[in-house]
Design a protein around this motif. Structure first.
Motif, PDB file in Angstrom:
ATOM      1  N   GLN A  52      44.116  46.688  81.362  1.00 14.17           N
ATOM      2  CA  GLN A  52      44.085  45.938  82.382  1.00 14.17           C
ATOM      3  C   GLN A  52      45.707  45.887  83.913  1.00 14.17           C
ATOM      4  O   GLN A  52      45.570  45.069  84.545  1.00 14.17           O
ATOM      5  N   GLN A  53      46.634  46.713  83.491  1.00 13.20           N
ATOM      6  CA  GLN A  53      47.800  46.929  83.880  1.00 13.20           C
ATOM      7  C   GLN A  53      47.215  48.492  85.242  1.00 13.20           C
ATOM      8  O   GLN A  53      47.884  48.557  86.200  1.00 13.20           O
ATOM      9  N   GLN A  54      46.080  49.039  85.274  1.00 12.47           N
ATOM     10  CA  GLN A  54      45.751  49.637  86.147  1.00 12.47           C
ATOM     11  C   GLN A  54      45.282  49.367  87.523  1.00 12.47           C
ATOM     12  O   GLN A  54      44.709  48.350  87.964  1.00 12.47           O
ATOM     13  N   VAL A  55      45.866  49.921  88.219  1.00 16.30           N
ATOM     14  CA  VAL A  55      45.107  50.192  89.934  1.00 16.30           C
ATOM     15  C   VAL A  55      44.454  51.356  89.914  1.00 16.30           C
ATOM     16  O   VAL A  55      44.858  52.111  89.902  1.00 16.30           O
ATOM     17  N   LYS A  56      43.543  51.015  90.567  1.00 18.87           N
ATOM     18  CA  LYS A  56      42.281  52.091  90.925  1.00 18.87           C
ATOM     19  C   LYS A  56      42.477  51.978  92.521  1.00 18.87           C
ATOM     20  O   LYS A  56      42.418  50.733  92.976  1.00 18.87           O
ATOM     21  N   GLN A  57      42.542  53.500  92.539  1.00 21.50           N
ATOM     22  CA  GLN A  57      42.856  53.850  94.132  1.00 21.50           C
ATOM     23  C   GLN A  57      41.469  54.689  94.755  1.00 21.50           C
ATOM     24  O   GLN A  57      41.233  55.238  93.988  1.00 21.50           O
ATOM     25  N   SER A  58      41.279  54.562  95.626  1.00 19.40           N
ATOM     26  CA  SER A  58      40.586  55.479  96.598  1.00 19.40           C
ATOM     27  C   SER A  58      40.049  55.479  98.036  1.00 19.40           C
ATOM     28  O   SER A  58      40.498  53.836  98.528  1.00 19.40           O
TER      29      SER A  58
ATOM     30  N   ASN B  42      45.416  42.899  86.673  1.00 22.63           N
ATOM     31  CA  ASN B  42      46.161  41.945  86.273  1.00 22.63           C
ATOM     32  C   ASN B  42      46.691  40.912  87.332  1.00 22.63           C
ATOM     33  O   ASN B  42      47.486  41.634  87.720  1.00 22.63           O
ATOM     34  N   THR B  43      46.840  39.763  86.537  1.00 24.71           N
ATOM     35  CA  THR B  43      46.798  39.008  87.774  1.00 24.71           C
ATOM     36  C   THR B  43      48.522  38.244  88.000  1.00 24.71           C
ATOM     37  O   THR B  43      48.852  37.357  88.760  1.00 24.71           O
ATOM     38  N   ALA B  44      48.868  38.986  86.826  1.00 25.82           N
ATOM     39  CA  ALA B  44      50.372  38.876  86.984  1.00 25.82           C
ATOM     40  C   ALA B  44      50.914  39.760  88.309  1.00 25.82           C
ATOM     41  O   ALA B  44      52.439  39.854  88.400  1.00 25.82           O
ATOM     42  N   PHE B  45      50.310  40.627  88.372  1.00 19.50           N
ATOM     43  CA  PHE B  45      50.459  41.286  89.679  1.00 19.50           C
ATOM     44  C   PHE B  45      50.673  40.425  91.214  1.00 19.50           C
ATOM     45  O   PHE B  45      50.124  40.024  91.562  1.00 19.50           O
ATOM     46  N   ASP B  46      52.211  40.268  91.654  1.00 24.84           N
ATOM     47  CA  ASP B  46      52.495  39.962  92.614  1.00 24.84           C
ATOM     48  C   ASP B  46      53.606  40.913  93.899  1.00 24.84           C
ATOM     49  O   ASP B  46      53.834  39.631  94.692  1.00 24.84           O
ATOM     50  N   TYR B  47      53.568  41.747  93.878  1.00 22.86           N
ATOM     51  CA  TYR B  47      53.629  42.160  94.796  1.00 22.86           C
ATOM     52  C   TYR B  47      53.180  43.897  94.781  1.00 22.86           C
ATOM     53  O   TYR B  47      53.153  44.317  94.138  1.00 22.86           O
TER      54      TYR B  47
END
Lengths: 118, 113
Positions: free
Chosen positions: B1-7, B27-32
């Motif tokens: 859930q903490q991952q950020v997937k980039q392509s 993660n819906t807690a990300f806001d920036y």
């Protein structure tokens, strides 16, 4: 423009030796961080530091790692007994509390210390 | 859930073209959501950042598009120049960037003449 300064730029150490990586954050910043980047991979969070204590640390930041702000300007990362897999680029960063979003300054990263463990 | 997937992992664009890099998060807690540019041997440098209360932010040739419902955001570089050749990382953080950044895996962008 203010900078985060890291020294040394490159450190070679023998496995099992202790290393200290040094950083001078931007003077009015209150949050301090260490990240690392293994060659060709993504930047990974190690630890955050605020008000003279660790506020968060990752699984990577085990008992072999420690951080310290020994005076009003320096922020150090110590690795007690280095392993081959500690070889990476280590980045220090700092940010202003509560200001990052409003000004979109975000973090300011230093240029890094390349640690090579042999 | 903490991952950020980039392509994509790497991208080659002709000079003057549009470079597009995509990221997705869970993660819906990300806001920036900042984008960083990194040249070889240097630390990541903040390029542009967005918060979820806007769907787009433009600074010069760089634009972030943000889709909150899809949990996706992208970087567009208009009129790409050889000097834009670098590795680009998306990232995300909760608490308006006052907590740790979770980085994407990076995109190596090459602009060819």
């Amino acid at each position: 423009e203010p900078e985060v300064t890291q020294t040394p730029s490159h450190q070679v150490t023998q496995m099992g030796q202790e290393v200290i990586l040094r950083c001078v954050p931007i003077s009015n910043h209150l949050y301090f961080y260490w990240y690392r980047q293994i060659l060709g991979q993504k930047v990974e969070f190690l630890v955050s530091f605020y008000n003279n204590e660790i506020s968060e640390k990752s699984e990577i930041f085990d008992d072999q790692f420690s951080v310290e702000r020994p005076d009003g300007s320096n922020f150090t990362l110590k690795i007690r007994s280095t392993k081959l897999e500690d070889s990476a680029m280590y980045f220090c960063a700092s940010s202003e509390r509560g200001q990052a979003a409003s000004r979109d300054y975000g973090y300011t990263f230093g240029s890094g210390t390349r640690l090579t463990v042999v | 859930q903490q991952q950020v997937k980039q392509s994509p992992q790497s991208l080659i664009v002709q000079k003057g073209g549009i470079s597009i890099i995509n990221c997705a998060y869970e993660n819906t807690a990300f806001d920036y959501f900042p984008w960083y540019q990194q040249f070889p041997g240097k630390g990541p440098a903040l390029l542009i950042a967005i918060r979820p209360d806007v769907s787009e932010k433009k600074e010069g040739r760089f634009t972030i598009s943000f889709n909150k419902s899809a949990k996706q955001f992208s970087l567009h570089i208009m009129d790409s120049q050889p000097g834009d050749s670098a590795t680009y990382f998306c990232a995300a953080s909760p608490n308006f960037g006052n907590e740790k950044l979770t980085f994407g895996t990076g995109t190596r962008l090459t602009i060819i003449p």
